[in-house]
Design a protein around this motif. Structure first.
Motif, mmCIF file in Angstrom:
data_model
loop_
_atom_site.group_PDB
_atom_site.id
_atom_site.type_symbol
_atom_site.label_atom_id
_atom_site.label_comp_id
_atom_site.label_asym_id
_atom_site.label_seq_id
_atom_site.Cartn_x
_atom_site.Cartn_y
_atom_site.Cartn_z
ATOM 1 N N LEU A 58 0.827 -1.206 0.000
ATOM 2 C CA LEU A 58 0.000 0.000 0.000
ATOM 3 C C LEU A 58 0.861 1.256 0.000
ATOM 4 N N ASN A 59 1.912 1.247 0.811
ATOM 5 C CA ASN A 59 2.798 2.409 0.859
ATOM 6 C C ASN A 59 3.455 2.640 -0.495
ATOM 7 N N ALA A 60 3.856 1.540 -1.153
ATOM 8 C CA ALA A 60 4.462 1.660 -2.475
ATOM 9 C C ALA A 60 3.470 2.223 -3.482
ATOM 10 N N GLU A 61 2.210 1.779 -3.390
ATOM 11 C CA GLU A 61 1.183 2.281 -4.308
ATOM 12 C C GLU A 61 0.917 3.757 -4.064
ATOM 13 N N ALA A 62 0.873 4.158 -2.783
ATOM 14 C CA ALA A 62 0.665 5.575 -2.468
ATOM 15 C C ALA A 62 1.827 6.412 -2.991
ATOM 16 N N ALA A 63 3.058 5.878 -2.849
ATOM 17 C CA ALA A 63 4.228 6.594 -3.364
ATOM 18 C C ALA A 63 4.156 6.715 -4.883
ATOM 19 N N ARG A 64 3.661 5.653 -5.535
ATOM 20 C CA ARG A 64 3.552 5.678 -6.993
ATOM 21 C C ARG A 64 2.543 6.743 -7.434
ATOM 22 N N ILE A 76 -1.367 18.458 -3.096
ATOM 23 C CA ILE A 76 -2.341 17.703 -3.877
ATOM 24 C C ILE A 76 -1.842 16.279 -4.107
ATOM 25 N N ALA A 77 -0.569 16.156 -4.451
ATOM 26 C CA ALA A 77 0.015 14.824 -4.668
ATOM 27 C C ALA A 77 -0.055 13.994 -3.398
ATOM 28 N N LYS A 78 0.208 14.633 -2.256
ATOM 29 C CA LYS A 78 0.143 13.916 -0.976
ATOM 30 C C LYS A 78 -1.301 13.475 -0.700
ATOM 31 N N ALA A 79 -2.263 14.337 -0.967
ATOM 32 C CA ALA A 79 -3.665 13.984 -0.747
ATOM 33 C C ALA A 79 -4.079 12.829 -1.646
ATOM 34 N N ALA A 80 -3.628 12.841 -2.903
ATOM 35 C CA ALA A 80 -3.970 11.756 -3.821
ATOM 36 C C ALA A 80 -3.352 10.441 -3.352
ATOM 37 N N GLY A 81 -2.122 10.506 -2.856
ATOM 38 C CA GLY A 81 -1.483 9.299 -2.318
ATOM 39 C C GLY A 81 -2.202 8.779 -1.089
ATOM 40 N N ASP A 82 -2.603 9.692 -0.212
ATOM 41 C CA ASP A 82 -3.335 9.285 0.995
ATOM 42 C C ASP A 82 -4.674 8.660 0.635
ATOM 43 N N LEU A 83 -5.312 9.195 -0.407
ATOM 44 C CA LEU A 83 -6.603 8.651 -0.830
ATOM 45 C C LEU A 83 -6.462 7.184 -1.223
ATOM 46 N N VAL A 84 -5.449 6.889 -2.011
ATOM 47 C CA VAL A 84 -5.202 5.504 -2.415
ATOM 48 C C VAL A 84 -4.843 4.646 -1.204
ATOM 49 N N LEU A 85 -4.061 5.205 -0.291
ATOM 50 C CA LEU A 85 -3.665 4.473 0.913
ATOM 51 C C LEU A 85 -4.891 4.127 1.762
ATOM 52 N N ALA A 250 -14.494 8.215 6.468
ATOM 53 C CA ALA A 250 -14.609 9.673 6.547
ATOM 54 C C ALA A 250 -13.430 10.349 5.849
ATOM 55 N N ASP A 251 -12.206 9.834 6.093
ATOM 56 C CA ASP A 251 -11.021 10.427 5.465
ATOM 57 C C ASP A 251 -11.059 10.245 3.956
ATOM 58 N N THR A 252 -11.472 9.049 3.517
ATOM 59 C CA THR A 252 -11.539 8.783 2.082
ATOM 60 C C THR A 252 -12.560 9.698 1.418
ATOM 61 N N THR A 253 -13.721 9.820 2.034
ATOM 62 C CA THR A 253 -14.757 10.690 1.486
ATOM 63 C C THR A 253 -14.292 12.136 1.448
ATOM 64 N N THR A 355 -7.564 6.694 -7.934
ATOM 65 C CA THR A 355 -7.313 8.118 -7.809
ATOM 66 C C THR A 355 -7.920 8.838 -9.005
ATOM 67 N N ILE A 356 -7.694 10.133 -9.104
ATOM 68 C CA ILE A 356 -8.356 10.959 -10.114
ATOM 69 C C ILE A 356 -7.422 11.170 -11.301
ATOM 70 N N ASP A 357 -7.976 11.030 -12.505
ATOM 71 C CA ASP A 357 -7.193 11.256 -13.721
ATOM 72 C C ASP A 357 -7.180 12.758 -14.020
#
Length: 468
Positions: A58-64, A76-85, A250-253, A355-357
């Protein structure tokens, strides 16, 4: 304790158990309802052998995900990574909640079973106690009868004269009748004694049974207390797991809402970055074109001068034909780092699932490779050349160094380094291979310390791994 106290004791002793059971059922039902409501809409992550492996994946996917947004705003990049995490963690958290709820159900069943056994043992105790009281009354009555017979016999010199006291009137009866009555009285006394012995034996047996039941009740109550403790622990764990699931949802939403709301601005920023990068690419294309033209012109001049000299000596001269470009390995490029691993390769970066395209085309082209260099790591020139741009840029790359390595065997080469903490060279400076040019960092739109390294051959970005 009175008989009534003994009969009402079971209800009092099991009241706490039953209340806990009802409370557990309500909590268990609530957990199931919440879980069922939240299970939809999130795909589980790929399975791994251990929880550590799953978290690492999961951490690797968030980093990707963060890397795929390298030139976007770092937040924004950090938020997108956290969303996937968070989306990746949610299925595991939901399964943990299901498991915990299952343990609550098991604990509730155990408490219920023990409560039923305590009830049964208490009822058994009440029956035995009642039987003891009945037997004791019979023993008391029998002893009283025997005592009365014995007392009358003693007073009458052995055989009571008023046997009618026990056997009815014998007025006017004969001696024979009297003797028969005496004999009957003795038989009654013997029968009463036998009955007393039997009652005593029954009483002793009932006492033993009562002790065994009381010991069983004590043991069952201890087990019930332990079961209640396990039920509470399981319930507390389920509530904790539910809180984790609720927070992840809640965090994901929240993150998804934030990114969707920011999407227009992000796409506008990406368009600006793309335009700036296109301008850089166009600059490199034009610079390298001129370098190659100048190199080719020089090669032609040298060839024509040699041909003219040959003709002057009466020798045949061949017309000039441009040679095809040689191998790019002729530049002899070296790695800009010593022993630093590559964390992201060259090529197309697809928008990660979940994540979002932001690019609107499923991803973007990663025109370099990333070295996982800690901030402050020395960066060395991979080959000799001329620095044509150094310092801060507005293309999302932060502090950069751009080096033109000229033309070798018909090929032009440019190298670029982004996200440096600082640079130690300036535009127009000549550098030699292995010379310190910068220190790596995370400037510009970057989510962590690393170095983005690009190689451009003949005005086109190529995989640096083919040159190193």
């Amino acid at each position: 304790m009175t008989p009534m106290d003994r009969r009402t004791a079971p209800a009092r002793n099991t009241a706490t158990v039953r209340q806990a059971v009802r409370r557990s059922r309500l909590i268990g039902a609530a957990v199931v309802l919440v879980l069922a409501a939240n299970l939809g809409g999130f795909a589980p992550v790929a399975s791994a052998d251990t929880l550590e492996d799953q978290q690492a994946a999961l951490n690797a996917e968030a980093a990707r995900v963060q890397q795929s947004l390298e030139f976007v705003d770092a937040k924004i990049a950090k938020a997108a990574g956290d969303l996937v995490l968070y989306q990746g963690q949610l299925p595991g958290a939901q399964q943990a909640l299901l498991d915990a709820q299952g343990r609550v159900a098991g604990a509730v069943k155990e408490v219920e079973a023990l409560a039923a056994r305590v009830d049964l043992a208490q009822q058994n105790k009440a029956k035995i106690t009642q039987q003891l009281e009945t037997d004791q009354q019979k023993i008391t009555d029998t002893k009283k009868l025997i005592g009365q017979i014995a007392t009358q016999a003693y007073k009458s010199g052995g055989v009571p004269s008023n046997l009618a006291l026990f056997f009815g009137s014998n007025k006017g009866g004969s001696l024979t009748d009297t003797i028969d009555l005496a004999d009957q009285a003795l038989r009654s006394q013997n029968s009463a004694m036998d009955k007393l012995t039997q009652q005593n034996a029954t009483n002793v047996n009932s006492q033993a049974r009562l002790q065994a039941v009381e010991a069983e009740i004590t043991d069952l109550k201890a087990k019930a207390d332990a079961a209640l403790a396990r039920e509470k622990a399981a319930r507390d764990e389920a509530e904790s797991k539910k809180a984790q699931v609720d927070k992840l949802i809640a965090d994901t939403t929240r993150l998804n809402g934030e990114l969707q709301a920011a999407k227009p601005g992000i796409q506008s920023q990406l368009a600006q970055v793309k335009a700036q990068q296109d301008a850089v690419a166009a600059e490199i294309v034009e610079r390298d074109r001129k370098l190659r033209e100048a190199w080719e012109a020089e090669q032609k001049r040298i060839a024509e001068a040699a041909a003219a000299a040959a003709r002057a000596q009466g020798q045949a001269a061949q017309p000039y034909v441009p040679a095809p470009p040689g191998p790019v390995s002729a530049f002899g490029l070296r790695s800009p780092f010593n022993g630093i691993p590559i964390t992201s390769g060259f090529g197309w970066r697809a928008t990660p699932p979940g994540t979002i395209d932001f690019y609107g085309q499923g991803g973007y082209m990663h025109t370099g490779i990333d070295f996982g260099a800690p901030c402050g790591t020395p960066v060395y020139a991979p080959a000799a050349g001329t620095v044509f741009s150094a310092g801060w840029g507005n293309d999302g790359g932060g502090n950069h160094v751009k080096i033109s390595h000229g033309v070798v065997q018909g090929n032009s080469l440019t190298t670029i380094f982004y996200h440096n903490t600082s640079v130690v060279v300036s535009a127009g400076q000549q550098v030699s291979q292995g010379q310190l040019i910068a220190y790596s960092g995370t400037t510009g739109n970057s989510t962590g310390c690393h170095s983005h390294f690009e190689t451009w051959v003949n005005g086109k970005a190529v995989d640096p791994m083919g040159l190193l």
